[in-house]
Scaffold this active site. Structure first.
Site, short mmCIF file in Angstrom:
data_model
loop_
_atom_site.label_atom_id
_atom_site.label_comp_id
_atom_site.label_asym_id
_atom_site.label_seq_id
_atom_site.Cartn_x
_atom_site.Cartn_y
_atom_site.Cartn_z
CE LYS A 1 -3.86 1.94 2.76
NZ LYS A 1 -4.68 1.76 3.99
CB SER B 1 -8.02 3.63 3.01
OG SER B 1 -7.14 3.04 3.93
CB SER C 1 -8.16 0.75 5.90
OG SER C 1 -8.86 1.95 5.75
N1 GLN Z 1 -12.80 4.25 6.58
C1 GLN Z 1 -12.22 4.70 7.82
C2 GLN Z 1 -11.79 6.14 7.66
O1 GLN Z 1 -12.10 6.71 6.69
C3 GLN Z 1 -11.06 3.83 8.18
C4 GLN Z 1 -9.87 4.08 7.36
C5 GLN Z 1 -8.69 3.21 7.73
O2 GLN Z 1 -8.83 2.21 8.41
N2 GLN Z 1 -7.52 3.68 7.34
O3 GLN Z 1 -11.17 6.70 8.49
#
Ligand code: GLN
Length: 488
Positions: free
Chosen positions: A81, A156, A180
């Site tokens: 990532k 994400s 994420s």
């Molecule tokens: N979707 C959540 C956010 O927008 C979690 C994102 C993540 O785990 N990096 O913060």
């Protein structure tokens, strides 16, 4: 029919390379070709390290020819990532503000992958600074779900999940602050592990919410996830939050089967808004676990209803502080024109950050400002303690908690972009585990009528990865995972 190298699992590639039945170069070339033939439709990768990957593969092959022992991930292509540093290559975190920034060092997880002879294949797309649940917040482009390219892969870590689901690599790394890793794993029909807070080093991860962030693997099988954790996990002096625990301790008993395992099903995870098909497949998996010898009972996590509200104070607060360093002075992008330091900051941050990141910075800065700190951040921390306590209570009665990973299967592009709250609700079942810092995993639990994968989430006490994998392994054997997405 014999499988093509890109169809193999992590274990299969490593074994074949070690035994000389497959060269690392063949393994890597096969995945590079796969990327060339399908990634124009998926767009999982921000950067493919073609030359570097082939060069690494040839080094592995030479090592074998010289009779030197090969590592646990010999010749295994891994995607990373793009908020995790790989030395010498651009790391953008999906943001314009870091466009052109080249990592000066390897993240500890990358160093460990290389040490075990894995091959770093490329950097994957993500929501800007990992803020989002669909990968639509990337500053560069959207990634599609390999099961249906009109749908999001989740986020994400959407690029990493899509890459593994579409066989562009058998292993990818993601990060999980509020879901994420698990939510995109669920949307893409693969295994996504959020290790216990402290089990995997975050040295070299671009920080989002430091009290929540964890790095973890995406794979298509359970034992591949175990193997990946073995390589990336364990104490690291360079991360001050790294726990003094070995991975083997955390993994202990993972092959013990599930006879007698006590599984708790939280009442609060089966609520209005949970898609009926997801509910049916999750309940079906829990019944399978029961038929395999687990004991199932209801548990309650009463404070989990405050998880989203709490998270959207804590995560943005920490982000507002972590992102203060991107100011046009130290890293990559600097807005042209303007006079004086203040204007330099304003213009750079104004042009460099996207709308969701700005929203989080404003939320967080407000929550931390003097006079409001106790009312928001302080209160959120207290709510967090209650959420954590709920888990502790539940784990007095059960070994494992099971429920849905996300309330729905993958949604369509644009479906939630106009409504941040609807997007935030995608993480309603994953956030509690980040709040508590315990171990959790999403494994596939079936396909919807529309042909989209759905995920079962398992949660264990801190350093209980072995228990997660005991149940995951049993389910995988009883109800095979959907496998590779058919990509045109
Ligand atoms: N979707 C959540 C956010 O927008 C979690 C994102 C993540 O785990 N990096 O913060």
């Amino acid at each position: 029919m014999t499988k093509r190298p890109f169809e193999l699992t992590v274990e299969e590639i490593a074994r074949a390379v070690r035994e000389g039945r497959l060269s690392a170069e063949e393994a890597v070339s096969s995945h590079l070709e796969r990327i060339k033939s399908i990634d124009a439709n998926i767009r999982a990768f921000l950067l493919v390290l073609e030359d570097f990957a082939l060069e690494q593969a040839r080094i592995v092959d030479k090592k074998r020819k010289a009779g030197r022992p090969l590592g646990l991930l010999a010749g295994v292509p891994v995607a990373v990532k793009d908020n995790i540093l790989v030395q010498g290559f651009e790391t953008t975190a999906g943001s314009r503000i870091l466009k052109g920034y080249k990592a000066a060092y390897d993240a500890s997880v990358v160093e460990r992958l290389k040490r075990e002879d894995a091959v770093i294949l490329g950097k994957t797309n993500l929501d800007e600074f990992a803020m989002g649940s669909s990968t639509e917040n990337s500053a560069f482009f959207k990634t599609a779900n390999p099961w249906n390219t009109a749908c999001v892969p989740g986020g994400s870590s959407g690029g990493s999940a899509a890459a593994v689901a579409a066989a562009m690599c058998p292993l990818a790394l993601g990060s999980d602050t509020g879901g994420s890793i698990r939510q995109p794993a669920a949307f893409c029909g693969i295994v996504g592990l959020k290790p216990t807070y402290g089990l995997v080093s975050r040295y070299g991860l671009i920080a989002f919410g430091s009290s929540l962030d964890q790095i973890g693997p995406f794979t298509r099988t359970v034992s591949d996830s175990v193997l990946a954790l073995r390589v990336i996990g364990g104490r690291d002096e360079r991360d001050s939050t790294s726990a003094d625990k070995s991975v083997e301790e955390a993994l202990s008993g993972w092959e013990a089967g599930i006879e007698g395992l006590r599984i708790g099903v939280p009442r609060e995870f089966f609520i209005k808004g949970l898609d009926p098909e997801v509910e049916a497949s999750v309940r079906g998996s829990i019944e399978t676990l029961e038929s395999l010898g687990a004991r199932v009972e209801e548990v309650s996590l009463p404070h989990s209803r405050y998880a989203i509200a709490t998270y959207y104070i804590i995560a943005p607060s920490e982000a507002s502080s972590n992102l203060a360093r991107f100011d046009g002075v130290r890293y990559a992008f600097r807005a042209p024109g303007g006079q004086g330091l203040e204007e330099l900051y304003e213009r750079t941050r104004g042009q460099g950050f996207g709308p969701e990141v700005k929203r989080r910075i404003m939320l967080g800065t407000y929550a931390l400002s003097s006079g409001y700190y106790q009312a928001y951040y302080g209160k959120a921390q207290r709510a967090r303690t209650l959420i954590k306590r709920d888990f502790e209570q539940a784990f007095r009665k059960v070994d494992l908690i099971a429920g849905p990973t996300a309330p729905t299967a993958a949604f369509r592009f644009g479906e939630k972009t106009e409504d941040p709250m609807a997007m935030y609700l995608s993480d309603i079942f994953t956030i509690p585990s980040n709040m508590a810092g315990n171990a959790s995993v999403s494994i596939p639990c079936g396909l919807s009528k529309a042909g989209l994968p759905m995920g079962l989430q398992l949660i264990a006490p801190a350093f209980g990865e072995g228990t997660l994998f005991r149940a995951s392994k049993a389910l995988e054997a009883a109800r095979p995972f959907p496998g590779l997405a058919e990509v045109a």
